[in-house]
Design a protein around this motif. Sequence first.
Motif, PDB file in Angstrom:
ATOM      1  N   GLN A 127     -41.626   8.592 -29.853  1.00  0.00           N
ATOM      2  CA  GLN A 127     -41.708  10.058 -29.750  1.00  0.00           C
ATOM      3  C   GLN A 127     -41.792  10.611 -28.332  1.00  0.00           C
ATOM      4  O   GLN A 127     -42.155  11.753 -28.137  1.00  0.00           O
ATOM      5  N   LYS A 128     -41.443   9.798 -27.327  1.00  0.00           N
ATOM      6  CA  LYS A 128     -41.525  10.318 -25.959  1.00  0.00           C
ATOM      7  C   LYS A 128     -40.114  10.394 -25.376  1.00  0.00           C
ATOM      8  O   LYS A 128     -39.308  11.163 -25.879  1.00  0.00           O
ATOM      9  N   SER A 156     -47.584   3.716 -34.305  1.00  0.00           N
ATOM     10  CA  SER A 156     -47.452   4.451 -33.055  1.00  0.00           C
ATOM     11  C   SER A 156     -47.580   3.444 -31.907  1.00  0.00           C
ATOM     12  O   SER A 156     -47.844   2.254 -32.136  1.00  0.00           O
ATOM     13  N   THR A 205     -49.731   2.849 -29.672  1.00  0.00           N
ATOM     14  CA  THR A 205     -51.027   2.189 -29.490  1.00  0.00           C
ATOM     15  C   THR A 205     -51.069   0.842 -30.214  1.00  0.00           C
ATOM     16  O   THR A 205     -51.709  -0.098 -29.746  1.00  0.00           O
ATOM     17  N   ASP A 246     -47.624  -0.562 -20.217  1.00  0.00           N
ATOM     18  CA  ASP A 246     -47.433   0.581 -21.110  1.00  0.00           C
ATOM     19  C   ASP A 246     -46.420   1.489 -20.430  1.00  0.00           C
ATOM     20  O   ASP A 246     -46.704   2.087 -19.396  1.00  0.00           O
ATOM     21  N   THR A 265     -49.119   9.608 -18.771  1.00  0.00           N
ATOM     22  CA  THR A 265     -48.761  10.888 -19.375  1.00  0.00           C
ATOM     23  C   THR A 265     -49.866  11.942 -19.225  1.00  0.00           C
ATOM     24  O   THR A 265     -49.591  13.135 -19.277  1.00  0.00           O
TER      25      THR A 265
HETATM   26  C1  LIG Z   1     -48.332   8.788 -25.994  1.00  0.00           C
HETATM   27  C2  LIG Z   1     -48.808   7.628 -25.192  1.00  0.00           C
HETATM   28  C3  LIG Z   1     -49.512   6.544 -25.748  1.00  0.00           C
HETATM   29  C4  LIG Z   1     -49.967   6.516 -27.163  1.00  0.00           C
HETATM   30  O1  LIG Z   1     -48.969   6.573 -28.027  1.00  0.00           O
HETATM   31  P1  LIG Z   1     -49.223   6.748 -29.613  1.00  0.00           P
HETATM   32  O2  LIG Z   1     -47.818   6.693 -30.068  1.00  0.00           O
HETATM   33  O3  LIG Z   1     -49.897   8.050 -29.804  1.00  0.00           O
HETATM   34  O4  LIG Z   1     -50.044   5.601 -30.068  1.00  0.00           O
HETATM   35  C5  LIG Z   1     -49.859   5.492 -24.944  1.00  0.00           C
HETATM   36  N1  LIG Z   1     -49.576   5.488 -23.640  1.00  0.00           N
HETATM   37  C6  LIG Z   1     -48.919   6.503 -23.047  1.00  0.00           C
HETATM   38  C7  LIG Z   1     -48.634   6.432 -21.587  1.00  0.00           C
HETATM   39  C8  LIG Z   1     -48.521   7.598 -23.807  1.00  0.00           C
HETATM   40  O5  LIG Z   1     -47.864   8.613 -23.209  1.00  0.00           O
END
Ligand SMILES: *Cc1c(COP(=O)(O)O)cnc(C)c1O
Length: 370
Positions: A191-192, A66, A68, A166, A141
């Motif tokens: 996944q975003k 993921s 992270t 990030d 987020t």
């Molecule tokens: C979702 C998200 C993460 C973490 O992502 P994972 O895929 O759950 O490790 C980190 N930073 C932001 C800004 C996010 O939206």
Amino acid sequence: MTAPLLPNGTFFFPGPTEVRTPVLAAMTQPMIPHRGAAFEALFLRMQESLRMIFGTRRPVYVSSSSATGLMEAGVRCAPPGRILSVVNGAFSARFAAIAQACAREMDVLEVPWGDTVNLDDLARRLRSTRYAALTIVHSETSTGARQDVRTATRLAREQGTACLVDSVTGIGGAELRFDDWELDFALTGSQKALALPPGLAFAAASEAFIASARGTPGRGLYFDLVEFDAYALKGQTPNTPAIPLFFAADVQLAAIAAEGMVARWARHAAMAERTYAWVDALGGRHGDALHVLAREGHRSPTVTSITLPESLTASTVIKAVKERGFTIGSGYGKNKETTVRIGHMGDHTLEGLERCLTACDGAFDGLLSR
Ligand SMILES: *Cc1c(COP(=O)(O)O)cnc(C)c1O
């Protein structure tokens, strides 16, 4: 399958986001060896799309983790020395926690949730102490705030500080131009805004960042960007990749590249603007009791966090929206029950969003007229 399946077009969760059926279907292909011509061809096709998505000529690393994981990679590979973390929400707090967990000397520059760091304050802080690296979140987020990471990177560079960005709910939805903005390191997750299933993460690093990382001790092994860099040049990943997710990415990244980044950013901006206008109208009908958490001009185009009136909890709102056939998100972290979040990112359209907002309208009107 025990949970009822909801049709595509109803899932406005701020991550994971909805994944189109052909992208899901791509994952059912038979396995291929990850050291071989077929995989290398697939990896290089993905590189073409990813370079366009990141706006870079550099390789884009693909991690079977993921997002992270690549946040940690950035911290471990950052030049040795003290780290400054801008914290304005839950994910920027995670970046700070990673720096701490990697035993870095570090400071936090705290900003109220929903806000972004004032760039003069940031410049002053970067001048006050010698920092090796800065961590910052492009689209927070947890609050829907958008940070100007281009200027933050420039300010950091002026002090010889590497900037780790990030952009997990940025890249693919919010403008980011890795090369033109001269970024050092930027990452996202599958996944975003890329509308892929969870499980992959993508990052680019400047040549200088990788050159400096080569001399940095304690980078670890699995998330060593120097390794990712060397393997990407061969069309491979350091370890066994999540091959079904690569099949999905092969299809989806090409579709994103075909849409074009400028068109994609515009579509996201239009969905965001529509959401703000809807919140204003809804608030107007209910004594200004609802508003967008992030400040105007500093809002993310991919996710909107809405502050609820005291009479409502996020759980009740989400349930009422669900009864009307749509999924939105609760708040995140300390805002869990006081805000709700609408994820208008990925492959959603203005027309689809309109249907979701109509459902939300009905839910709020029902709850607030009681
Ligand atoms: C979702 C998200 C993460 C973490 O992502 P994972 O895929 O759950 O490790 C980190 N930073 C932001 C800004 C996010 O939206």
